[in-house]
Every structure is written in structure tokens, then in C-alpha cells.
Scaffold this motif. Sequence first.
Motif, PDB file in Angstrom:
ATOM      1  N   UNK A 259     -10.002 -54.508  22.887  1.00  0.00           N
ATOM      2  CA  UNK A 259     -11.335 -55.067  22.641  1.00  0.00           C
ATOM      3  C   UNK A 259     -11.314 -56.575  22.846  1.00  0.00           C
ATOM      4  N   UNK A 260     -10.250 -57.239  22.377  1.00  0.00           N
ATOM      5  CA  UNK A 260     -10.133 -58.694  22.530  1.00  0.00           C
ATOM      6  C   UNK A 260     -10.073 -59.107  23.998  1.00  0.00           C
ATOM      7  N   UNK A 261      -9.593 -58.205  24.858  1.00  0.00           N
ATOM      8  CA  UNK A 261      -9.544 -58.489  26.305  1.00  0.00           C
ATOM      9  C   UNK A 261     -10.888 -58.232  26.985  1.00  0.00           C
ATOM     10  N   UNK A 262     -11.868 -57.774  26.233  1.00  0.00           N
ATOM     11  CA  UNK A 262     -13.178 -57.495  26.809  1.00  0.00           C
ATOM     12  C   UNK A 262     -13.340 -56.083  27.324  1.00  0.00           C
ATOM     13  N   UNK A 263     -12.408 -55.187  26.979  1.00  0.00           N
ATOM     14  CA  UNK A 263     -12.476 -53.808  27.444  1.00  0.00           C
ATOM     15  C   UNK A 263     -13.204 -52.916  26.439  1.00  0.00           C
ATOM     16  N   UNK A 264     -13.603 -51.748  26.913  1.00  0.00           N
ATOM     17  CA  UNK A 264     -14.259 -50.744  26.082  1.00  0.00           C
ATOM     18  C   UNK A 264     -13.241 -49.628  25.870  1.00  0.00           C
ATOM     19  N   UNK A 265     -12.977 -49.281  24.611  1.00  0.00           N
ATOM     20  CA  UNK A 265     -11.849 -48.392  24.334  1.00  0.00           C
ATOM     21  C   UNK A 265     -12.288 -47.235  23.443  1.00  0.00           C
ATOM     22  N   UNK A 266     -11.726 -46.067  23.753  1.00  0.00           N
ATOM     23  CA  UNK A 266     -11.990 -44.871  22.964  1.00  0.00           C
ATOM     24  C   UNK A 266     -10.704 -44.070  22.828  1.00  0.00           C
ATOM     25  N   UNK A 267     -10.369 -43.693  21.595  1.00  0.00           N
ATOM     26  CA  UNK A 267      -9.180 -42.885  21.317  1.00  0.00           C
ATOM     27  C   UNK A 267      -9.634 -41.580  20.698  1.00  0.00           C
ATOM     28  N   UNK A 268      -9.213 -40.481  21.277  1.00  0.00           N
ATOM     29  CA  UNK A 268      -9.633 -39.182  20.778  1.00  0.00           C
ATOM     30  C   UNK A 268      -8.464 -38.248  20.617  1.00  0.00           C
ATOM     31  N   UNK A 269      -8.552 -37.366  19.633  1.00  0.00           N
ATOM     32  CA  UNK A 269      -7.493 -36.397  19.455  1.00  0.00           C
ATOM     33  C   UNK A 269      -7.384 -35.871  18.044  1.00  0.00           C
ATOM     34  N   UNK A 270      -6.160 -35.482  17.703  1.00  0.00           N
ATOM     35  CA  UNK A 270      -5.827 -34.893  16.403  1.00  0.00           C
ATOM     36  C   UNK A 270      -5.208 -35.989  15.536  1.00  0.00           C
ATOM     37  N   UNK A 271      -5.980 -36.481  14.554  1.00  0.00           N
ATOM     38  CA  UNK A 271      -5.499 -37.556  13.689  1.00  0.00           C
ATOM     39  C   UNK A 271      -4.762 -37.027  12.463  1.00  0.00           C
ATOM     40  N   UNK A 272      -4.811 -35.724  12.237  1.00  0.00           N
ATOM     41  CA  UNK A 272      -4.147 -35.091  11.098  1.00  0.00           C
ATOM     42  C   UNK A 272      -4.511 -35.725   9.760  1.00  0.00           C
ATOM     43  N   UNK A 273      -5.740 -36.224   9.670  1.00  0.00           N
ATOM     44  CA  UNK A 273      -6.339 -36.701   8.435  1.00  0.00           C
ATOM     45  C   UNK A 273      -7.820 -36.338   8.460  1.00  0.00           C
ATOM     46  N   UNK A 274      -8.380 -36.086   7.298  1.00  0.00           N
ATOM     47  CA  UNK A 274      -9.796 -35.732   7.248  1.00  0.00           C
ATOM     48  C   UNK A 274     -10.655 -36.925   7.656  1.00  0.00           C
TER      49      UNK A 274
END
Length: 372
Positions: A259-274
Motif C-alpha cells: 500500500x505504501x508503494x501505491x499498489x492495490x492489494x488483496x489477500x484471500x484464503x484460509x486464515x484459520x481464525x473466525x
Amino acid sequence: MEYAERPGFAVATFGHSFETICDRPLPWCTMWMLILFAACVIVFLVTVWARSRFGEPPNEVELVIGSLAGHQATSNKNALKIVSWNIGYAGLGRDADFVMDGGKSVRPTSQSGVRHNIAAISSWLEQSQADILLLQETAGPCLATCNIDLRKRLEQTLGHYQSVHVELMRTRGLPRRLRLDVGSSLFSRIHIHAAQAKHLGSEFYLGGFLRRDSRLVISRHKLRDGSQLVIAAVHLSAFQEEARQSQLSALKEFMENEVARGNHVIAGGDFNQRLVDTDLSHSTDPQFLFWVSDFPSKELGPSLKTVADPTVPSVRTLHQPFVPGENYQCVVDGFIVSQSIEVVGIKNHDLQFEHTDHQPVEIDIRLISECV
């Protein structure tokens, strides 16, 4: 032939007393062969343990991007559909349990069951028409898949996608039927300009003989305004709370740096937490809920946000086969996105855990600039 009397039984001695046979020393060649065999076993075990305990992967490496099979990558889009799904190496369907969760099974019951699950999972993914697929617990031919190459089957079905894969758990030096080769995969119809694997941390089992790495599968997509869309497939630790929190901190740092570099970021998956609160009836004994904890959304900071569907569970317990109303269910699968990304919708698809112990999660997003 004579018999040496012992209380309750007789031992055939073929003309020699029982005591003489027991006292007779082994021939020197046999003794040295046994010593050599024992030494080889010890060296093998020490080597396996050392490679597992001290052979952590580098912090970040470039990944080879699988080519499209005669198809053209999509571009000029700013509205994207992304699907995340932990497919449980196609071996954890409705009738499955798993020993690590309190069940009894260590592998799928049959190859035919794995093939059936692969066909159903592949068909659903193809029909989803998602632009990007984030898949956890994909696998090569190994114990977890009854020696069926799940990754290859997915690549064949999804040949119109680019693909990248990373190993999270792999054993070496064991026979094929006993080894593990499990990881995460990312498939994209949007052109991938670069791909990396980023190491978040490791956890150890069986006294250090088995290591599981938590690694992001990252794809980078150029946008028309010069920034990047950065997408990461995530699978955090299921059974070690300290390791999971360390991995989550590393993930947060990675996303904030992007984000600090000016990019748009998305992380998706199994976080193993509610990720969200759920109140679904169940009769699961609390001893099988040892892994359950809440995701610390408030610790993400102002640049990131969690996105999850609270209406449909995404995971079930594996202490027994799935029985509605008995197995505990909650939402551990979802997304973390930067504030610059507009979330149009989020949906967990209710497949009744027919082919894996997780359910697919779909997010629709809109970007301020088109992919090129």
C-alpha cells in the motif's frame, strides 16, 4: 527332533538345547550387517530431521508462471471476480474425518473418492467463470491424494488460466506412497506480469521431522495508471496459535508495504481464525474446538479491511464425517483488502461440504484503473 520344556509351551530345538541356541553368538558378518543397517537408518533419520528443521525456504523467490494453453490473457478490465477455496487435496469430502482434528483417518479412503471429488471441484471452478482463483491444499501425487496428481488435473481443466504453485509441506526421501506434497495455487485469466512466493514462517510437527511452511503465492498485475494490483493466496497455521499470529503479522507487514508503494492489494484464503461471528447450532464437544480463535481485525490498521460473508459457514470440523446440526461450522475463509479497492459483493457458496471441508468464497471488486 527334541523339544525343550518351558512352562506352558515346548520349543523345537532340532537336537540342540534351548539354552545353547540362545547363548550362541551371531556370526561376525551378520552382526556387522545389522550394525551397518542401524547406522544407515540413524543417518537417514538425522538427515530428514535436519533438512526439515534447518532447511527453511528463502524469504522471497520468483515463481515460474504456467502458460496459457492457446488462450489469450484478459486485459482492460477494472471489475474482477476472485474465488478462494481450500479444496482439501480432494480427500476431505462429506464422509471424511481427519486425525489432526480429532478423527481417525490419515488419508482418503479410496482413489475413486478422490477422483470423484477432483471432477466435482474442477467442474465448479470452471463454471464459476472467476477471473482469479486462489486455491489452498492443492497437491501433487502423494499420500494425501492416494497418489493422484491433483495439480496436474486442475491445470488440465483450467488450461485457459495462467497458474503458479508453491509447496507448503513436502517430505523427501520417502517412498511415493508415503510422501507429502501439499501447497497452494493461484490461477488467473488476467495477465500476470510477475509472481513470487513469500515466506511467512514455519511450524514443526512429529518432533521436527515434519515442517509446514506458510508462504504467500503472489501475482502482480499492471494497471493503466502505472500502479499494480497485488494478489496473494493465504493459508495460515491451523494448529499452532503462536505460529499463526507470527504469520499474520508478516502478512500485515507485506500488505502495508505494498500500500505504501501505491499498489492495490488483496489477500484471500484460509486464515484459520473466525473472520465474523456466527451462531450456528451444533453438538460438537468443546475438546474438538481447540483450534478456534477470532481474527484480530482491529489490529489491521487504517489501510486494510477484512471482508467475509457471515451468512454461510466456510468450514466444518473434521472430528467426524459431516452431519448438519452436529459438526461445528464457522467462517475462516475470506479476504483482506486495501481501502483503495471497492468491494462490490462477497458470497460464500453453500455446497454442504460435499467434496471438501471448506466452501468456496467469491468476492467481486472494482479498481480505479484497468488491468493492462
